[in-house]
Structures are given as C-alpha cells and as structure tokens.
Design an enzyme around this catalytic site. Structure first.
Site, PDB file in Angstrom:
ATOM      1  CE  LYS A 111      -4.081  -2.173   0.766  1.00 11.17           C
ATOM      2  NZ  LYS A 111      -3.606  -3.560   0.584  1.00 11.17           N
TER       3      LYS A 111
HETATM    4  C1  PLP Z   1      -4.000  -4.714  -0.061  1.00 11.10           C
HETATM    5  C2  PLP Z   1      -3.134  -5.917  -0.113  1.00 11.10           C
HETATM    6  C3  PLP Z   1      -3.312  -6.937  -1.082  1.00 11.10           C
HETATM    7  C4  PLP Z   1      -4.431  -6.904  -2.092  1.00 11.10           C
HETATM    8  O1  PLP Z   1      -4.260  -5.915  -3.062  1.00 11.10           O
HETATM    9  P1  PLP Z   1      -5.518  -5.415  -3.910  1.00 11.10           P
HETATM   10  O2  PLP Z   1      -5.009  -4.289  -4.702  1.00 11.10           O
HETATM   11  O3  PLP Z   1      -6.563  -5.012  -2.906  1.00 11.10           O
HETATM   12  O4  PLP Z   1      -5.964  -6.576  -4.752  1.00 11.10           O
HETATM   13  C5  PLP Z   1      -2.447  -8.011  -1.082  1.00 11.10           C
HETATM   14  N1  PLP Z   1      -1.462  -8.120  -0.152  1.00 11.10           N
HETATM   15  C6  PLP Z   1      -1.262  -7.173   0.787  1.00 11.10           C
HETATM   16  C7  PLP Z   1      -0.191  -7.361   1.781  1.00 11.10           C
HETATM   17  C8  PLP Z   1      -2.081  -6.042   0.843  1.00 11.10           C
HETATM   18  O5  PLP Z   1      -1.875  -5.124   1.810  1.00 11.10           O
END
Ligand code: PLP
Length: 494
Positions: A111
């Site tokens: 993120k």
């Molecule tokens: C948010 C997240 C995901 C999923 O990503 P999306 O864009 O929501 O599909 C996968 N792994 C981690 C560690 C995340 O924080």
C-alpha cells in the site's frame, strides 16, 4: 488531455486532478480514462531509468493536467528515503520466479507504493483547482491501509487524517504501528466495535450533508484515500514497467519478450494496474490472479458468475479477505466494451442480489487472466518449502501468489518468465511465518518472533518494526461507534 468518465455513465467528466480529489464519481461509479495511453518510451529506454524516472513517464499520460514540475515534485516527495532501498521496488530471484518486492516503504507493505504519493497528488490537485479548504482524510481500517495512509499524510501541509480502527480487531503490531504515529495532523481512534462498524460510521459521516456544510464553513472538506482512487491506481502501474525494465537491463529477458505476472489479490487494484500496464503496451502474457480461501475471483474467472453470497473466511492473508473486489468494476467496464449502461446493470444486480453473470462475449475478453487459489495449509507449506529450498522468506499474501504460480505451471506447462508481486514483508506477519517454518509459534511475543525471523532469514529487522518497539504511544482515544462524528468535530475544532 485525458478525461475521466464514470464507469456507470453518470456525473460530469473530470480532469485527472478532479478525479484524484473526488475519489468516487458522483453516481457511485469509478473514474475511467477516456483511453489508456501507450508507453511513451521504448523498453530499452526504460531499462536505463531510475524508479522515479519510470514513474514520471508512466504516470504523466494519465495525469495530463499536472504540469511536469508538479508531477516531478510529487514523485520526488514520495519515493525518497522513506524507502529502505534506492531501487524502491527491487526484484529477488527464488525457485524459478522473480519476486517484485513492494514492501520497502514506511509500513513494509505494498500500500505504501501508492499511499506515499497520493497525499502529494491530492494537495497539488487542490491547489490546481483553487480549493482553499484543508483536505480531511477519513479512513476506517482493519490494519494495513490505515497505517500506510497515516504515514503518507503525516505532516503533509493542508491535510489532516483521522483513522478509526476496531480496538480489538487488529494485530498488536498493527495497533502499535498506528498509535505511535507521529505528525501534528494525524489522529488515530480505536472504537468499541468491529471493522464494519468503523466503516459504516465513516460512510455515515461522508454522506451527512449538514456535516459537510459545517466543514465547509470552517474551511475543511473530506476526501478519501481508498483503493478506487485514480491517484492510487496509476502509481501502481509504474512498478510493473520498472520490473520489466530491470529484467531487460540485467539480460534476464530479451526486448519484447513476454512475461507473466502473478498478483495476490483482494480489492483487485494491484492486478488491475498490471492489466493497465499490459494495455499500455508492456509485454505481459498472462495476468495470474491469486486468491486465498475467499475465492470469489477464482470462481468468477472460471464460470463468469460473480457471487458474493458465501461465508467470509478469516485467513492468514487478511488483506485479501474480501468478498467484493471494488476495483473489478473497472475491468467489467472494459470488457463490456466501455458500455456504462451494461456495467451499471451488473453493479445494480451485485448490490441487490449479491451476484451477476457476464455474457460469453465478455468472458472471451478475459483470456489474458488466469485465476487460482491457495488454501491455508498450502499457503503455510509454500512459505516453509521456499525457505527450505532457497532460504528466502515470504509473507502469507505473497505465499498465496507463489503457491498459485506453482499450480499454474503444473496445469499449463507454461515456462514463460514470471514476476510475482510480493506485497508484504514477512516481518509484518511474523507469527504466521514462524509458525509455517518451525511448525510452532510458541508463546513468544511479536517482537521476540521478529528476532527469531531475523536469525532464520539473515535479513535485518526493518526500521518500521524496530522503531515501534520502544516508541511512545501518542494516540489514546477510544470511543463508542455512535461517537465517531463527535470525535471528528472535536479534532477539527468545529
Ligand atoms: C492490499 C493488499 C493486497 C491486495 O491488493 P488489492 O489491490 O486489494 O488486490 C495483497 N497483499 C497485501 C499485503 C495487501 O496489503
């Protein structure tokens, strides 16, 4: 100039900066560009660029109303020494695949890749659109997003960020990460209730017209940092182009050689970014969508029916525990031939009956995608076996992707070179990781487990974990779910 339209056909078209400020279109749809631009440079040229240079080339055509100086400033402020490596998103080779490590930012999860630039895109957008108000970001979090948003917005002038989390619903490390957050403009509140309570409370405040007026009278306006924002999607395209360029530079692939991409998926934002990269001309063959036991997307890709009516499973990869993947709407719109009417009908069905079915014609446009999933047992086994084979430690989200890739290879025999999106540091999920490798997490606390992981992997404990060990608690507010609006007022002094 790229214009953004709602995937549901309503509202007015927006410039990129307006779309970043608004987040969601007025009719509840998602903003979609009138065309997906082509890559502006050759793959060879990208191979000689830094992460920041690639970021500019990839993002500029999407954010076409930002000036060169504005966008370069945003990039410079985002991808700096908050990341613990100059590469920003380095590749690691292990057991036949390239792991694209997206966890070198402030909160050691992917993120950060988008949330470190979103605040800068937002305040630049506010200035461009002559908005005098301070931007107030309101977020409900089940752990990861809240901390990444806090870190991104901390001390960004002209913004305040208020994060609500379920007091008993996040891990001890996640809570500690949030309540030790520095920055005069950051506020963190635990609520008595679960994540849905926090989410509903935030939605209620967002929808309250009187509240909005009170805010405006006092020089504030709300915005949202959630994953459907164009300002989060676009920065995520960058690292796929960068990864390809690095492989080319190191001679691992020839120019134009297609690669596969595997993405551990929840809200469908990360894999959609890979799909956009492909549509820009990046040679990606298969987009492999990896799910955990909440395998709505696996079922959808197999059958053409999206059906959220099922039990919600709590897994060791909580950021993928999602039954409505909100960014999928953009893909539906794309394969519906950008027919907003058709997309809107499907989304209405989703909200009334929890499911919809796409036509065979739309299904045929999903040939580039491949869906698989990993069970909890398989996920733990994948962490252990990769460690045993190569000494490389991955987190449970990445392990879901890694497991799915092994299944894909077995099922198809495809030997195309493959990049796996590695979305969190194993240090963020130490208990699951240690339990997988040593078959016993024992009684040790999370910091002791971090020490253990460090000696197993030979990787230094990241600063993000080390620094919260002794950091003072700066946020101690707890409230009832009914009190959330009052807490916001108090913080804003209104
Ligand atoms: C948010 C997240 C995901 C999923 O990503 P999306 O864009 O929501 O599909 C996968 N792994 C981690 C560690 C995340 O924080």
């Amino acid at each position: 100039m790229v214009k953004y339209f709602s995937t549901r056909g309503g509202g007015s078209p927006a410039s990129a900066s307006e779309a970043v400020l608004k987040g969601l279109a007025e009719d509840g749809g998602l903003f979609f560009p009138d065309h997906i631009p082509a890559l502006t440079k050759s793959l060879k040229q990208f191979a000689d660029m830094s992460y920041q240079e690639v970021a500019y080339e990839v993002m500029q055509p999407f954010l076409s109303d930002y000036t060169e100086e504005e966008l370069k400033n945003c990039i410079k402020n985002a991808y700096d020494d908050k990341f613990d490596t100059e590469a920003i998103a380095p590749l690691a080779y292990a057991d036949g695949a390239y792991y694209l490590e997206l966890f070198h930012g402030a909160t050691i999860a992917f993120k950060d890749m988008a949330l470190s630039i979103l605040p800068h895109l937002m305040i630049t957008a506010a200035k461009k659109n002559h908005i005098q108000n301070d931007i107030v970001i309101l977020t409900a979090t089940s752990g990861d997003t809240g901390k990444a948003a806090l870190a991104g917005f901390a001390d960004v002038e002209g913004t305040k960020i208020i994060v609500f989390y379920p007091k008993s619903g996040v891990s001890p490390i996640q809570e500690k990460q949030m309540i030790t957050q520095k920055g005069d403009n950051t506020f963190v509140v635990g609520i008595h209730g679960n994540f849905d309570d926090a989410q509903n409370g935030v939605k209620k405040i967002f929808g309250d017209k009187e509240f909005e007026k009170l805010m405006a009278d006092n020089g504030y306006q709300f915005s949202s940092a959630n994953s459907i924002n164009v300002g989060r999607l676009v920065p995520q395209i960058v690292y796929y182009v960068y990864a390809y360029a690095q492989l080319l530079k190191e001679g691992k692939i020839a120019e134009g050689e297609p690669i596969n991409v595997v993405v551990p998926t929840g809200n469908f934002g990360n894999i959609l970014a890979a799909c956009f990269a492909k549509n820009m001309g990046l040679p990606i063959a298969k987009l492999i969508c990896a799910s955990n036991e909440n395998k709505v997307l696996f079922d959808f890709l197999r059958t053409g029916t999206y059906d959220r009516n099922r039990d919600f499973v709590l897994t060791s990869s909580p950021s993928m525990d999602i039954l409505i993947s909100s960014n999928l709407e953009r893909l539906i719109y794309l394969i519906a031939g950008e027919d907003a009417e058709r997309n809107r009908n499907l989304m209405m069905q989703l909200s009334t009956s929890g499911k919809y079915e796409i036509s065979t014609e739309m299904q045929e446009k999903l040939q580039d995608f491949y869906g698989e999933y990993a069970t909890e047992t398989e996920t733990a086994q994948t962490i252990a076996s990769l460690y045993d084979k190569c000494g490389y430690v991955i987190d449970p989200h990445t392990a879901v992707a890694s497991c799915v890739y092994q299944k894909y290879k077995k099922q198809t025999g495809d030997e195309t070179k493959t990049v796996i999106a590695s979305t969190a540091s194993p240090y963020k999920f130490t208990r699951s990781v240690i339990t997988a490798i040593e078959k016993d997490g024992g009684e040790a606390d999370d910091f002791a487990l971090a020490d253990r992981l460090s000696s197993l992997s030979g990787v230094k404990i990241p600063e993000a974990v080390e620094s919260i060990r002794k950091a003072p608690v700066l946020h101690e507010t707890i409230c009832e779910k009914e009190e959330m609006a009052d807490v916001v007022k108090k913080y804003l002094g209104i």
